[in-house]
Motif scaffolding. Sequence first.
Motif, mmCIF file in Angstrom:
data_model
loop_
_atom_site.group_PDB
_atom_site.id
_atom_site.type_symbol
_atom_site.label_atom_id
_atom_site.label_comp_id
_atom_site.label_asym_id
_atom_site.label_seq_id
_atom_site.Cartn_x
_atom_site.Cartn_y
_atom_site.Cartn_z
ATOM 1 N N GLN A 106 1.016 -1.931 0.137
ATOM 2 C CA GLN A 106 -0.362 -0.146 -0.358
ATOM 3 C C GLN A 106 0.605 0.900 -0.399
ATOM 4 N N ALA A 107 1.613 1.401 0.922
ATOM 5 C CA ALA A 107 2.991 2.220 0.464
ATOM 6 C C ALA A 107 3.498 3.006 -0.812
ATOM 7 N N SER A 108 3.572 1.570 -1.416
ATOM 8 C CA SER A 108 4.600 1.508 -2.745
ATOM 9 C C SER A 108 3.708 2.002 -3.540
ATOM 10 N N VAL A 109 2.366 2.088 -3.440
ATOM 11 C CA VAL A 109 1.056 2.375 -4.152
ATOM 12 C C VAL A 109 1.103 3.558 -3.536
ATOM 13 N N GLY A 110 1.367 3.554 -2.306
ATOM 14 C CA GLY A 110 1.116 5.600 -1.834
ATOM 15 C C GLY A 110 1.921 6.304 -2.314
ATOM 16 N N SER A 111 3.216 6.103 -2.614
ATOM 17 C CA SER A 111 4.593 6.923 -2.960
ATOM 18 C C SER A 111 3.693 7.962 -4.043
ATOM 19 N N ILE A 112 2.899 7.137 -4.878
ATOM 20 C CA ILE A 112 2.609 8.071 -6.656
ATOM 21 C C ILE A 112 1.515 8.723 -5.771
ATOM 22 N N ALA A 113 0.637 8.968 -4.185
ATOM 23 C CA ALA A 113 -0.026 10.010 -4.634
ATOM 24 C C ALA A 113 0.553 11.234 -3.819
ATOM 25 N N ALA A 114 1.388 10.656 -2.641
ATOM 26 C CA ALA A 114 2.707 11.434 -1.815
ATOM 27 C C ALA A 114 3.388 12.386 -2.470
ATOM 28 N N VAL A 115 3.702 12.005 -3.883
ATOM 29 C CA VAL A 115 4.949 13.011 -4.554
ATOM 30 C C VAL A 115 4.349 13.957 -5.175
ATOM 31 N N ARG A 116 4.976 15.077 -4.519
ATOM 32 C CA ARG A 116 4.327 16.670 -4.789
ATOM 33 C C ARG A 116 4.360 17.286 -5.698
ATOM 34 N N LYS A 117 4.836 16.821 -6.888
ATOM 35 C CA LYS A 117 4.790 16.931 -8.054
ATOM 36 C C LYS A 117 3.812 16.310 -8.812
ATOM 37 N N PRO A 118 2.931 16.511 -9.854
ATOM 38 C CA PRO A 118 1.273 16.346 -10.557
ATOM 39 C C PRO A 118 2.157 14.642 -11.326
ATOM 40 N N VAL A 119 0.916 14.224 -11.636
ATOM 41 C CA VAL A 119 1.586 13.121 -11.884
ATOM 42 C C VAL A 119 -0.233 12.358 -12.698
ATOM 43 N N ILE A 120 1.042 12.229 -14.227
ATOM 44 C CA ILE A 120 -0.108 11.173 -15.609
ATOM 45 C C ILE A 120 0.501 10.832 -15.417
ATOM 46 N N ALA A 121 -1.076 9.908 -15.853
ATOM 47 C CA ALA A 121 -0.821 8.009 -16.653
ATOM 48 C C ALA A 121 -1.339 8.399 -17.618
ATOM 49 N N ALA A 122 -0.933 7.773 -18.675
ATOM 50 C CA ALA A 122 -0.835 7.444 -19.866
ATOM 51 C C ALA A 122 -0.772 5.869 -20.460
ATOM 52 N N VAL A 123 -2.245 5.915 -20.296
ATOM 53 C CA VAL A 123 -2.533 4.055 -20.186
ATOM 54 C C VAL A 123 -3.109 3.574 -21.788
ATOM 55 N N SER A 124 -2.262 2.457 -22.824
ATOM 56 C CA SER A 124 -3.382 2.198 -23.131
ATOM 57 C C SER A 124 -2.887 0.413 -23.236
ATOM 58 N N GLY A 125 -3.524 -0.640 -23.924
ATOM 59 C CA GLY A 125 -3.662 -1.754 -23.606
ATOM 60 C C GLY A 125 -4.406 -2.048 -22.130
ATOM 61 N N TRP A 126 -4.055 -3.122 -21.233
ATOM 62 C CA TRP A 126 -4.952 -4.002 -20.220
ATOM 63 C C TRP A 126 -3.929 -2.437 -19.258
#
Length: 280
Positions: A106-126
């Motif tokens: 959970q903390a590993s995934v949470g590191s994405i939410a916790a980073v102070r810089k905005p994160v944009i995910a680009a998703v293709s496929g599954w």
Amino acid sequence: MTSTAENLPELVSLKVERTGHVAEVTLLGPAKGNAMGPDFWRELPIVFGALDADPEVRAIVLTGSGAHFSYGLDLPAMLPGWAEYLAGDALAGPRTKFLEEIRTLQASVGSIAAVRKPVIAAVSGWCIGGGVDVIAAADIRLASADAKFSVREVKVAIVADLGSLQRLASVIGEGHLRELALTGKDIDAARAERIGLVNDVFDDAEAALAAARAMAREIAANPPLVVQGTKDVLSVNTERQIADGLRYVSSWNAAFLPSKDLAEAVQAFMERRSPEFKGE
């Protein structure tokens, strides 16, 4: 792009590059479909911690290599290490260790939410299971027309415990989240856009990634401390609820995840057949 590898330990599952003030993190696998094994869970918080601390980084693009964002949890790689935790006769000791393992993921995934810089995910496929957990922790999601999403844990006798159930309600609404989580169904990019899981859909993976990079540059051109402050203010509305929900589901799974249905799901997965669940 400029590699930032010199500022990080040698990475196996992720690649990090920077162009100007935009960093790009790419899932590499090495398992098929960028499935998430032990290296991924170990490296993710290292990478996002480094990006958070780097004053040159103002926005982050997160994407997958190859045809797919991620098949989700790499079960063959992860399950052997969990054998003692998932045994039906496991007592308090192994279950406490499993609770710690869940909270580490959970903390590993949470590191994405916790980073102070905005994160944009680009998703293709599954984008399946853990892949959805990861993009749920991002600030903005874009997709290619071939993208497909699934909160599939229920189909393998698992209560999703890495953030989808906690983070997506404020993104897509309770009704859509309950439908996806309780059925484990797949949805295409068009449906994902209609319910707000992704902001926009583009013709192909290259166009989606280009749009994510352009948006990241647009964000990075704004005053960085104000951007970080805006993200912080937006996040405070839900962060306590998310934290409480993650703590609850980790305790629930540590107590109740071991089951005959889970064993059947794993066996069926290995044998490439449909499972037969009995509620045991």
